[in-house]
Write a protein that holds these residues in place. Structure first.
Motif, mmCIF file in Angstrom:
data_model
loop_
_atom_site.group_PDB
_atom_site.id
_atom_site.type_symbol
_atom_site.label_atom_id
_atom_site.label_comp_id
_atom_site.label_asym_id
_atom_site.label_seq_id
_atom_site.Cartn_x
_atom_site.Cartn_y
_atom_site.Cartn_z
ATOM 1 N N GLU A 124 13.969 -2.638 12.511
ATOM 2 C CA GLU A 124 14.606 -3.639 11.676
ATOM 3 C C GLU A 124 13.809 -4.308 10.357
ATOM 4 O OE1 GLU A 124 17.544 -4.711 14.650
ATOM 5 O OE2 GLU A 124 18.629 -3.204 14.100
ATOM 6 N N PHE A 125 13.171 -5.076 11.717
ATOM 7 C CA PHE A 125 12.185 -6.368 11.054
ATOM 8 C C PHE A 125 11.309 -5.735 10.208
ATOM 9 C CE2 PHE A 125 7.051 -6.647 10.926
ATOM 10 C CZ PHE A 125 6.822 -7.919 10.720
ATOM 11 N N LEU A 126 10.784 -4.356 10.082
ATOM 12 C CA LEU A 126 10.719 -3.611 9.272
ATOM 13 C C LEU A 126 11.410 -3.845 7.836
ATOM 14 C CD1 LEU A 126 8.966 -0.300 10.342
ATOM 15 C CD2 LEU A 126 7.552 -2.084 9.423
ATOM 16 N N ASP A 127 12.552 -3.783 7.951
ATOM 17 C CA ASP A 127 13.467 -4.282 6.546
ATOM 18 C C ASP A 127 13.353 -5.528 6.143
ATOM 19 O OD1 ASP A 127 14.001 -1.301 6.542
ATOM 20 O OD2 ASP A 127 16.534 -1.953 7.549
ATOM 21 N N GLU A 128 13.344 -6.353 6.967
ATOM 22 C CA GLU A 128 12.795 -7.975 7.047
ATOM 23 C C GLU A 128 11.647 -8.473 5.764
ATOM 24 O OE1 GLU A 128 13.954 -9.176 10.461
ATOM 25 O OE2 GLU A 128 15.881 -8.793 10.834
ATOM 26 N N ALA A 129 10.674 -7.475 6.650
ATOM 27 C CA ALA A 129 9.347 -7.903 5.918
ATOM 28 C C ALA A 129 9.560 -7.427 4.819
ATOM 29 C CB ALA A 129 8.045 -7.174 6.527
ATOM 30 N N ALA A 130 9.938 -6.486 4.064
ATOM 31 C CA ALA A 130 9.725 -5.449 2.875
ATOM 32 C C ALA A 130 10.182 -6.604 1.974
ATOM 33 C CB ALA A 130 10.807 -4.683 2.510
ATOM 34 N N LYS A 131 12.020 -7.526 2.667
ATOM 35 C CA LYS A 131 12.179 -8.089 1.218
ATOM 36 C C LYS A 131 11.602 -9.458 1.249
ATOM 37 C CE LYS A 131 17.089 -6.375 3.131
ATOM 38 N NZ LYS A 131 17.972 -6.855 3.922
ATOM 39 N N GLU A 132 11.106 -9.948 2.514
ATOM 40 C CA GLU A 132 10.937 -11.365 2.690
ATOM 41 C C GLU A 132 9.062 -11.453 1.666
ATOM 42 O OE1 GLU A 132 8.372 -14.685 5.633
ATOM 43 O OE2 GLU A 132 9.818 -12.899 6.230
ATOM 44 N N HIS A 133 8.252 -9.831 1.794
ATOM 45 C CA HIS A 133 7.221 -10.120 0.889
ATOM 46 C C HIS A 133 6.985 -9.177 -0.081
ATOM 47 C CE1 HIS A 133 5.303 -12.591 4.732
ATOM 48 N NE2 HIS A 133 6.151 -11.547 4.827
ATOM 49 N N GLY A 134 8.012 -8.489 -0.151
ATOM 50 C CA GLY A 134 8.367 -7.753 -1.267
ATOM 51 C C GLY A 134 7.861 -6.462 -2.004
ATOM 52 N N PHE A 135 7.142 -5.613 -0.231
ATOM 53 C CA PHE A 135 6.089 -4.650 -0.466
ATOM 54 C C PHE A 135 7.736 -3.314 -0.963
ATOM 55 C CE2 PHE A 135 6.761 -5.550 3.593
ATOM 56 C CZ PHE A 135 6.793 -4.453 4.871
ATOM 57 N N ASP A 136 7.236 -2.335 -1.253
ATOM 58 C CA ASP A 136 7.938 -1.089 -1.026
ATOM 59 C C ASP A 136 8.795 -0.783 0.402
ATOM 60 O OD1 ASP A 136 9.389 1.466 -1.594
ATOM 61 O OD2 ASP A 136 8.071 2.146 -3.136
ATOM 62 N N ARG A 137 9.666 -0.517 0.668
ATOM 63 C CA ARG A 137 10.195 -0.543 2.342
ATOM 64 C C ARG A 137 10.012 1.792 2.458
ATOM 65 N NH1 ARG A 137 10.336 1.717 6.350
ATOM 66 N NH2 ARG A 137 11.681 1.369 7.959
ATOM 67 N N ASP A 138 9.934 2.104 1.546
ATOM 68 C CA ASP A 138 9.628 3.185 1.581
ATOM 69 C C ASP A 138 8.678 3.838 1.245
ATOM 70 O OD1 ASP A 138 12.694 3.680 1.520
ATOM 71 O OD2 ASP A 138 12.586 3.404 -0.726
ATOM 72 N N ASN A 139 7.131 2.533 1.387
ATOM 73 C CA ASN A 139 6.303 3.822 1.026
ATOM 74 C C ASN A 139 5.430 2.766 2.681
ATOM 75 O OD1 ASN A 139 4.072 5.175 0.239
ATOM 76 N ND2 ASN A 139 3.498 3.258 -1.548
ATOM 77 N N LYS A 169 -1.500 -8.944 1.274
ATOM 78 C CA LYS A 169 -0.978 -8.183 0.087
ATOM 79 C C LYS A 169 -2.479 -7.957 -0.519
ATOM 80 C CE LYS A 169 1.512 -9.082 -4.533
ATOM 81 N NZ LYS A 169 2.690 -8.628 -3.885
ATOM 82 N N GLY A 170 -1.839 -6.088 -0.825
ATOM 83 C CA GLY A 170 -3.466 -5.850 -1.694
ATOM 84 C C GLY A 170 -3.366 -5.465 -2.703
ATOM 85 N N LYS A 171 -4.076 -5.771 -3.456
ATOM 86 C CA LYS A 171 -4.390 -5.188 -5.199
ATOM 87 C C LYS A 171 -4.120 -4.739 -5.689
ATOM 88 C CE LYS A 171 -9.547 -5.987 -3.191
ATOM 89 N NZ LYS A 171 -11.320 -5.913 -3.465
ATOM 90 N N ASP A 172 -3.759 -3.048 -5.784
ATOM 91 C CA ASP A 172 -2.886 -1.963 -5.597
ATOM 92 C C ASP A 172 -0.900 -2.297 -5.232
ATOM 93 O OD1 ASP A 172 -2.037 0.251 -7.137
ATOM 94 O OD2 ASP A 172 -3.411 1.525 -7.251
ATOM 95 N N ALA A 173 -0.297 -2.917 -5.875
ATOM 96 C CA ALA A 173 0.643 -2.698 -5.475
ATOM 97 C C ALA A 173 1.536 -1.024 -5.608
ATOM 98 C CB ALA A 173 1.507 -3.310 -6.999
ATOM 99 N N SER A 174 0.949 -0.082 -6.244
ATOM 100 C CA SER A 174 1.341 0.891 -6.180
ATOM 101 C C SER A 174 1.108 1.820 -4.330
ATOM 102 C CB SER A 174 1.210 2.025 -7.255
ATOM 103 O OG SER A 174 0.154 2.250 -7.184
ATOM 104 N N LYS A 175 0.619 1.552 -4.276
ATOM 105 C CA LYS A 175 -0.397 2.126 -2.970
ATOM 106 C C LYS A 175 -0.060 0.977 -1.900
ATOM 107 C CE LYS A 175 -5.291 2.626 -3.966
ATOM 108 N NZ LYS A 175 -6.160 3.028 -2.814
ATOM 109 N N PRO A 176 0.013 2.705 -0.476
ATOM 110 C CA PRO A 176 1.331 2.440 0.822
ATOM 111 C C PRO A 176 1.318 0.690 1.033
ATOM 112 C CG PRO A 176 -0.023 4.458 0.585
ATOM 113 C CD PRO A 176 -0.242 3.329 0.093
ATOM 114 N N THR A 177 1.783 0.044 1.785
ATOM 115 C CA THR A 177 1.529 -0.653 3.281
ATOM 116 C C THR A 177 1.595 -0.361 3.615
ATOM 117 O OG1 THR A 177 3.087 -2.758 1.932
ATOM 118 C CG2 THR A 177 2.768 -3.036 3.729
#
Length: 200
Positions: free
Chosen positions: A80-95, A7-15
């Motif tokens: 499909e893994f990216l969709d699941e990982a975004a839900k699990e770890h709470g990052f923005d799937r569109d970024n 998890k990064g320090k800045d949530a506004s940044k891309p994953t």
């Protein structure tokens, strides 16, 4: 899929989605990602395919010839893994911005070739054209960096130019950076990618 999520320090940044080359693993590109953006979240994935004991993201029939059926399947699996990982770890799937080298760059390019919404952008170090003869999705809002070798024996300059043209025709904003170090990924190329990333 085996992976590491930081998890990064800045949530506004891309994953940053990290995709290693043949024989690498989920730790291989962590230091490279730090050069690109040390404050971003990182999702580093290990390829699910083994070739002579070396992890890869999809099968190939021989060097330079992809198993297209497996490529399509593995691309869908990663999407499909990216969709699941975004839900699990709470990052923005569109970024999500992919950073891939060689085989990892090829699977990242395949995501772009098959899905309009797979990635916000991609840094492709020494990629090949994943598929030919298909219509690409609309990539108008996608930025792509290609690191290419003018003397790359595995991925020719002509192949790099072809990939550039295909992505550009699909609407992507594409930048290509040339080097003279063959298929090797150099610090200079990484710095060029970091400069592109900062300006994007």
């Amino acid at each position: 899929m085996k992976y590491i999520f930081h998890k990064g320090k800045d949530a506004s940044k891309p994953t940053l989605l990290l995709l290693h080359g043949t024989g690498g693993n989920e730790t291989s590109l962590l230091a490279l990602a730090e050069e690109i953006d040390k404050d971003a979240s990182m999702l580093s994935v290990r390829g699910n395919v083994l070739e002579n004991g070396m992890p890869r993201f999809f099968r190939r029939l021989r060097e330079g010839v992809f198993d297209e059926e497996d490529l399509i399947f593995r691309t869908k699996e990663l999407y499909e893994f990216l969709d699941e990982a975004a839900k699990e770890h709470g990052f923005d799937r569109d970024n999500v911005i992919a950073i891939g080298y060689s085989n990892g760059a090829n699977i990242a390019a395949s995501l772009l070739f098959h899905y309009e919404d797979a990635l916000k952008g991609a840094i492709l170090h020494h990629p090949m054209v994943p598929r030919r003869g298909i219509k690409l999705p609309n990539l108008t809002h996608t930025r792509v960096f290609i690191g290419a070798g003018e003397n790359d024996p595995m991925c020719t300059a002509e192949e790099s130019k072809e990939l550039y043209d295909l992505l550009e025709k699909a609407g992507a904003n594409v930048h290509i950076s040339w080097s003279q170090q063959g298929h090797q990924l150099t610090l200079q190329e990484v710095r060029e990618a970091a400069k592109w990333y900062e300006e994007s």
